[in-house]
Design a protein around this motif. Sequence first.
Motif, PDB file in Angstrom:
ATOM      1  N   LEU A  14       5.104  23.278  32.040  1.00 15.79           N
ATOM      2  CA  LEU A  14       6.090  23.336  30.969  1.00 15.79           C
ATOM      3  C   LEU A  14       6.925  22.067  30.926  1.00 15.79           C
ATOM      4  O   LEU A  14       7.227  21.530  29.853  1.00 15.79           O
ATOM      5  CB  LEU A  14       6.983  24.563  31.155  1.00 15.79           C
ATOM      6  CG  LEU A  14       7.936  24.908  30.013  1.00 15.79           C
ATOM      7  CD1 LEU A  14       7.165  25.165  28.726  1.00 15.79           C
ATOM      8  CD2 LEU A  14       8.772  26.131  30.382  1.00 15.79           C
ATOM      9  N   SER A  19       6.454  22.465  25.877  1.00 19.28           N
ATOM     10  CA  SER A  19       6.180  23.817  25.397  1.00 19.28           C
ATOM     11  C   SER A  19       4.837  24.250  25.957  1.00 19.28           C
ATOM     12  O   SER A  19       3.992  23.414  26.311  1.00 19.28           O
ATOM     13  CB  SER A  19       6.161  23.870  23.865  1.00 19.28           C
ATOM     14  OG  SER A  19       5.090  23.090  23.357  1.00 19.28           O
ATOM     15  N   SER A  21       1.891  27.521  25.434  1.00 23.54           N
ATOM     16  CA  SER A  21       1.467  28.794  24.856  1.00 23.54           C
ATOM     17  C   SER A  21       0.871  29.675  25.943  1.00 23.54           C
ATOM     18  O   SER A  21       0.502  29.202  27.026  1.00 23.54           O
ATOM     19  CB  SER A  21       0.417  28.559  23.757  1.00 23.54           C
ATOM     20  OG  SER A  21      -0.807  28.124  24.321  1.00 23.54           O
ATOM     21  N   LEU A  49      13.347  29.032  31.247  1.00 24.83           N
ATOM     22  CA  LEU A  49      12.614  28.681  30.039  1.00 24.83           C
ATOM     23  C   LEU A  49      13.107  29.584  28.914  1.00 24.83           C
ATOM     24  O   LEU A  49      13.839  30.554  29.164  1.00 24.83           O
ATOM     25  CB  LEU A  49      11.094  28.807  30.236  1.00 24.83           C
ATOM     26  CG  LEU A  49      10.506  30.143  30.725  1.00 24.83           C
ATOM     27  CD1 LEU A  49      10.435  31.196  29.636  1.00 24.83           C
ATOM     28  CD2 LEU A  49       9.102  29.913  31.291  1.00 24.83           C
ATOM     29  N   THR A  52       9.171  31.973  23.212  1.00 22.26           N
ATOM     30  CA  THR A  52       8.886  31.823  21.793  1.00 22.26           C
ATOM     31  C   THR A  52       7.767  32.788  21.434  1.00 22.26           C
ATOM     32  O   THR A  52       7.169  33.420  22.322  1.00 22.26           O
ATOM     33  CB  THR A  52       8.428  30.382  21.470  1.00 22.26           C
ATOM     34  OG1 THR A  52       7.205  30.114  22.181  1.00 22.26           O
ATOM     35  CG2 THR A  52       9.486  29.372  21.870  1.00 22.26           C
ATOM     36  N   VAL A  57       9.203  27.508  25.716  1.00 20.97           N
ATOM     37  CA  VAL A  57       9.635  26.113  25.667  1.00 20.97           C
ATOM     38  C   VAL A  57      10.640  25.888  26.787  1.00 20.97           C
ATOM     39  O   VAL A  57      11.186  26.841  27.354  1.00 20.97           O
ATOM     40  CB  VAL A  57      10.282  25.747  24.306  1.00 20.97           C
ATOM     41  CG1 VAL A  57       9.260  25.871  23.191  1.00 20.97           C
ATOM     42  CG2 VAL A  57      11.497  26.631  24.025  1.00 20.97           C
ATOM     43  N   THR A  58      10.878  24.636  27.114  1.00 19.59           N
ATOM     44  CA  THR A  58      11.825  24.333  28.181  1.00 19.59           C
ATOM     45  C   THR A  58      13.222  24.783  27.794  1.00 19.59           C
ATOM     46  O   THR A  58      13.633  24.666  26.641  1.00 19.59           O
ATOM     47  CB  THR A  58      11.849  22.825  28.490  1.00 19.59           C
ATOM     48  OG1 THR A  58      12.103  22.115  27.279  1.00 19.59           O
ATOM     49  CG2 THR A  58      10.529  22.368  29.079  1.00 19.59           C
TER      50      THR A  58
END
Length: 261
Positions: A14, A19, A21, A49, A52, A57-58
Amino acid sequence: MIRHERLTAMLQLLAERGSLSVDEAVEGLGVSHATVRRDFDHLAQQQLLSRTRGGAVTANVSYDLPLRYKAGQQASEKERIAQKVVELLRPGSVVGLNGGTTLTQVARAIALDERFHLEGQAEGVTVVTNALNIASELVVRPHIKVVVVGGVARHRSYELVGPLASRVLDVISIDTAVIGVNAIHPERGAMVFDEGEAGINAQLAERAERVVVAADSSKINLRAFTMVLPLSGIDVLVTDRGADPEAVKQFANAGVEVVQA
């Protein structure tokens, strides 16, 4: 892969990409979609984190990860750095250590170095530290005298900070202070993310005859929130051979002895 290693690897991915998935994590880590989702949720609860739709994402604080997630980063480099640092230390001396994964390796190298097992002496070395994890590892070694400063413990680094720590450091003298940092820059010096740690680390250095900064190459040319020491306050920088050659030259030109492991 055990959970701790998996979470560390996930945070590293990450950090590299910004980002991640669920599918990318599954491919990169070789685990199931359900496992990745559980891990994402766990790390999100710790604010490491932000979740999403379909990934993560960070988070704003992801640059300052808790110590338990940093252990696997640059591990071999940190071990080599630790060995080089210990070669600079003298038996019978007083050594100051702050916290972090590199300094944890330094503490372990001190514990195993036969030069500090002095016959006829109770302690082969005295270690002054504000790191709880380092103190707990060294206290079981009869040849090492451990002095722990007081203060309030930071859960990310296990370091003690605040006025109580300062009071102890005000009245002691150290031969060599070994300081671990989050970043070191040829123009801005040695830096960390937390201002409380910065103050104690600077005071640890002030009480020492010699200051050694231990930092792997991933921290070279970076900047962090708070300066600990300018380059003029650093005698030796111990890093690995992956360090940027131009930065190494700049450190040397500033009067810092650079030792590469």
